[in-house]
Design a protein around this motif. Sequence first.
Motif, short mmCIF file in Angstrom:
data_model
loop_
_atom_site.label_atom_id
_atom_site.label_comp_id
_atom_site.label_asym_id
_atom_site.label_seq_id
_atom_site.Cartn_x
_atom_site.Cartn_y
_atom_site.Cartn_z
N CYS A 295 0.86 -1.17 0.00
CA CYS A 295 0.00 0.00 0.00
C CYS A 295 0.90 1.23 0.00
O CYS A 295 1.76 1.37 0.87
N GLU A 296 0.72 2.10 -1.00
CA GLU A 296 1.51 3.33 -1.10
C GLU A 296 0.65 4.51 -0.72
O GLU A 296 -0.44 4.70 -1.26
N CYS A 297 1.17 5.31 0.19
CA CYS A 297 0.41 6.46 0.68
C CYS A 297 1.21 7.74 0.53
O CYS A 297 2.43 7.74 0.69
N VAL A 298 0.53 8.83 0.23
CA VAL A 298 1.14 10.16 0.17
C VAL A 298 0.24 11.13 0.93
O VAL A 298 -0.94 10.87 1.15
N LEU A 299 0.82 12.26 1.32
CA LEU A 299 0.03 13.28 2.01
C LEU A 299 -0.67 14.22 1.05
O LEU A 299 -1.75 14.72 1.34
N ASP A 300 -0.04 14.47 -0.13
CA ASP A 300 -0.61 15.40 -1.10
C ASP A 300 -0.37 14.86 -2.50
O ASP A 300 0.78 14.73 -2.93
N LEU A 301 -1.45 14.55 -3.21
CA LEU A 301 -1.32 14.01 -4.57
C LEU A 301 -0.79 15.03 -5.56
O LEU A 301 -0.15 14.68 -6.55
N ASN B 288 5.45 3.58 2.07
CA ASN B 288 5.14 2.24 1.58
C ASN B 288 4.90 1.30 2.77
O ASN B 288 5.75 1.19 3.65
N TYR B 289 3.75 0.66 2.73
CA TYR B 289 3.43 -0.35 3.75
C TYR B 289 3.38 -1.69 3.04
O TYR B 289 2.53 -1.92 2.19
#
Length: 195
Positions: free
Chosen positions: A116-122, A131-132
């Motif tokens: 799972c890839e996460c960002v704060l601002d697209l 990255n989880y």
Amino acid sequence: MGQGQKGSSDKKQSQKNRDVSPAQEDSKRCRVCRFPLLVALLQLLLGVAVTAVAFLMLAISHSLTARETPHWAGIILLYFVLCTTGLVISVLVVAFAGHHHSQASSFICRQAEEDCECVLDLSDPIARTFNYKEVSDCEAITSTLTFYYLLQILLNLAQAVVCAIGAFIMWKHRYQVFFAGIQISSPSTHQWQNV
């Protein structure tokens, strides 16, 4: 009753009162009750709860760091130095968990194969990507993980309060007792009064 008999009776009564020292009175009380068992029990329960929640968080993703899963904050803390150390550790964990909670609450995540890839601002092209690994559903990061962070904050706040109470009780028991009075008869018999 004569004046002599009354005076003699008063002397015997005062002598009897002086013979009863706090040590003799304490022996009648529960010896186990002297130690703050309730505080120690609360520390034990909170330590186990903090550790359990940390390992539940680790079950979501194996890539979480030690700061994000503070199982080390669940050490059983029983004595004054350890209570003060536990207070500092618990406050640090609250700070870390609060930061990660605010960050995870703002995540925008997408599934990338098994991760799972996460960002704060697209819209930011150079934004940091989190990255989880081995997360089958990103919902576990955006909702479950934030709930666990909130739970860690609450548990460690409670643990900080209990550690502060434990440190205060032990400090007060050790350093805030002053004695006044005189010692009568043999050196082994202490007639002290708590002030």
